[in-house]
Design a protein around this motif. Sequence first.
Motif, PDB file in Angstrom:
ATOM      1  N   UNK A 101       0.833  -1.208   0.000  1.00 18.63           N
ATOM      2  CA  UNK A 101       0.000   0.000   0.000  1.00 18.63           C
ATOM      3  C   UNK A 101       0.864   1.253   0.000  1.00 18.63           C
ATOM      4  N   UNK A 102       1.943   1.249   0.776  1.00 19.83           N
ATOM      5  CA  UNK A 102       2.847   2.402   0.819  1.00 19.83           C
ATOM      6  C   UNK A 102       3.494   2.642  -0.547  1.00 19.83           C
ATOM      7  N   UNK A 103       3.941   1.573  -1.181  1.00 15.57           N
ATOM      8  CA  UNK A 103       4.596   1.686  -2.487  1.00 15.57           C
ATOM      9  C   UNK A 103       3.629   2.229  -3.533  1.00 15.57           C
ATOM     10  N   UNK A 104       2.421   1.709  -3.526  1.00 13.37           N
ATOM     11  CA  UNK A 104       1.444   2.133  -4.530  1.00 13.37           C
ATOM     12  C   UNK A 104       1.018   3.582  -4.314  1.00 13.37           C
ATOM     13  N   UNK A 134      -2.763 -13.423  -8.913  1.00 10.16           N
ATOM     14  CA  UNK A 134      -3.682 -13.160  -7.811  1.00 10.16           C
ATOM     15  C   UNK A 134      -3.013 -12.429  -6.652  1.00 10.16           C
ATOM     16  N   UNK A 135      -1.714 -12.589  -6.504  1.00  6.72           N
ATOM     17  CA  UNK A 135      -1.005 -11.823  -5.467  1.00  6.72           C
ATOM     18  C   UNK A 135      -1.117 -10.323  -5.773  1.00  6.72           C
ATOM     19  N   UNK A 136      -0.969  -9.962  -7.028  1.00  7.95           N
ATOM     20  CA  UNK A 136      -1.098  -8.559  -7.409  1.00  7.95           C
ATOM     21  C   UNK A 136      -2.515  -8.058  -7.156  1.00  7.95           C
ATOM     22  N   UNK A 140      -3.437  -4.933  -4.690  1.00  3.64           N
ATOM     23  CA  UNK A 140      -4.176  -3.762  -5.159  1.00  3.64           C
ATOM     24  C   UNK A 140      -5.457  -3.568  -4.348  1.00  3.64           C
ATOM     25  N   UNK A 141      -6.195  -4.662  -4.115  1.00  2.00           N
ATOM     26  CA  UNK A 141      -7.432  -4.556  -3.340  1.00  2.00           C
ATOM     27  C   UNK A 141      -7.150  -4.048  -1.930  1.00  2.00           C
ATOM     28  N   UNK A 142      -6.106  -4.571  -1.329  1.00  2.00           N
ATOM     29  CA  UNK A 142      -5.765  -4.132   0.026  1.00  2.00           C
ATOM     30  C   UNK A 142      -5.442  -2.640   0.037  1.00  2.00           C
ATOM     31  N   UNK A 143      -4.695  -2.195  -0.951  1.00  2.00           N
ATOM     32  CA  UNK A 143      -4.333  -0.782  -1.025  1.00  2.00           C
ATOM     33  C   UNK A 143      -5.561   0.097  -1.244  1.00  2.00           C
ATOM     34  N   UNK A 144      -6.522  -0.392  -2.018  1.00  6.38           N
ATOM     35  CA  UNK A 144      -7.766   0.360  -2.216  1.00  6.38           C
ATOM     36  C   UNK A 144      -8.541   0.471  -0.907  1.00  6.38           C
TER      37      UNK A 144
END
Length: 345
Positions: A101-104, A134-136, A140-144
């Motif tokens: 999440x920090x990176x994104x 699926x890891x990606x 992405x979902x977690x970061x959202x």
Amino acid sequence: MEAFAHLGAVQSQEYQPSKLTPAMRAVPDGEGLAFAGVGAVDALIDEGAVVRTHVLRGTWHTVPVEDLRMMLAASADRVLQLMGTNNRSWGLDAVTLGRGAEVLAAATAGGRHLTRDEASEALAAAGVKDPTSLRLIHLLMHAELEAAICSGNPKGGKQTYANFDERVPAGKIAKEEAIRALALRFYTSRGPATVKDFARWATLKVGDVKSALDGLGLGEIHAEGRTFYFGGEPPEMEASGPVVDFVQGYDEMMCSYTDSKDLVLHHSVPRTHFLDRTRFTSAILLDGQVIGNWKATAKRDSVLIETWRVRGFTAAEIAALRRGADRLRAWFGKPEMELVLEHEH
């Protein structure tokens, strides 16, 4: 935009079909149309007025940008909790997810909108292990859900991700207040509906929903052993003939009612006549209740609309079906249509 403001959220994992949900609840914006055109949602996303992101039930939803913080405050922690098992199965622990999440957030700062491939490259460059497949998707979902990113402007027809704080208006809202705001939106736009309907739609605990309803001033209807809540005044019954609508498979009529889904099915047909696995996924509504299913296949100058109904139609209902299909034809932007009529014998 008024349709999105009214509904609050539109389930949209299938983006192109999902445009029909707000369109058919909006005023026409083109000649020959019965409701808003197919490009109306694209325009709102390009403007940043709505965003397409993961919220509520852990799937894609398109929501008004000013409502996103409220929806995340209401349900993100619950969705993240439920995602835990799948995250662990893909080797994604809290440290890795937090780092992602920090990176994104940093990679999208400064107005940079990244495609999924570009987001994967940014994660890999920052040392996040195997940000693919699926890891990606889970990163992405977690970061959202952690309010690090949300949807950006499409790039070459592809979904992009933007920095959350740069795209979403600032503001804080407590969880309890957020649930109350979301409940009022749900019962005003989808009522009458039960507590369990809302709890499932928003991924909330039943106890939290019951607490939120106190003092909202919702109306109540008691029927078939259940209590149904609604906001606003019930619409007046019209004396006109039957109305047939064609809604996409993930329309809010199909996704909003879990506890009371039996009442979504048309009252004139025994429940046993409705198949568990329908031939087509999109639904035909007769006076607001499901009576069958449909599929549209666009061709160069026409659209083929195949229909299947659980019972035969009267002459007036067939006429209404043809009018509904013609509204759909116009929305697809085709001058001609071929309508196939089938029903259970």
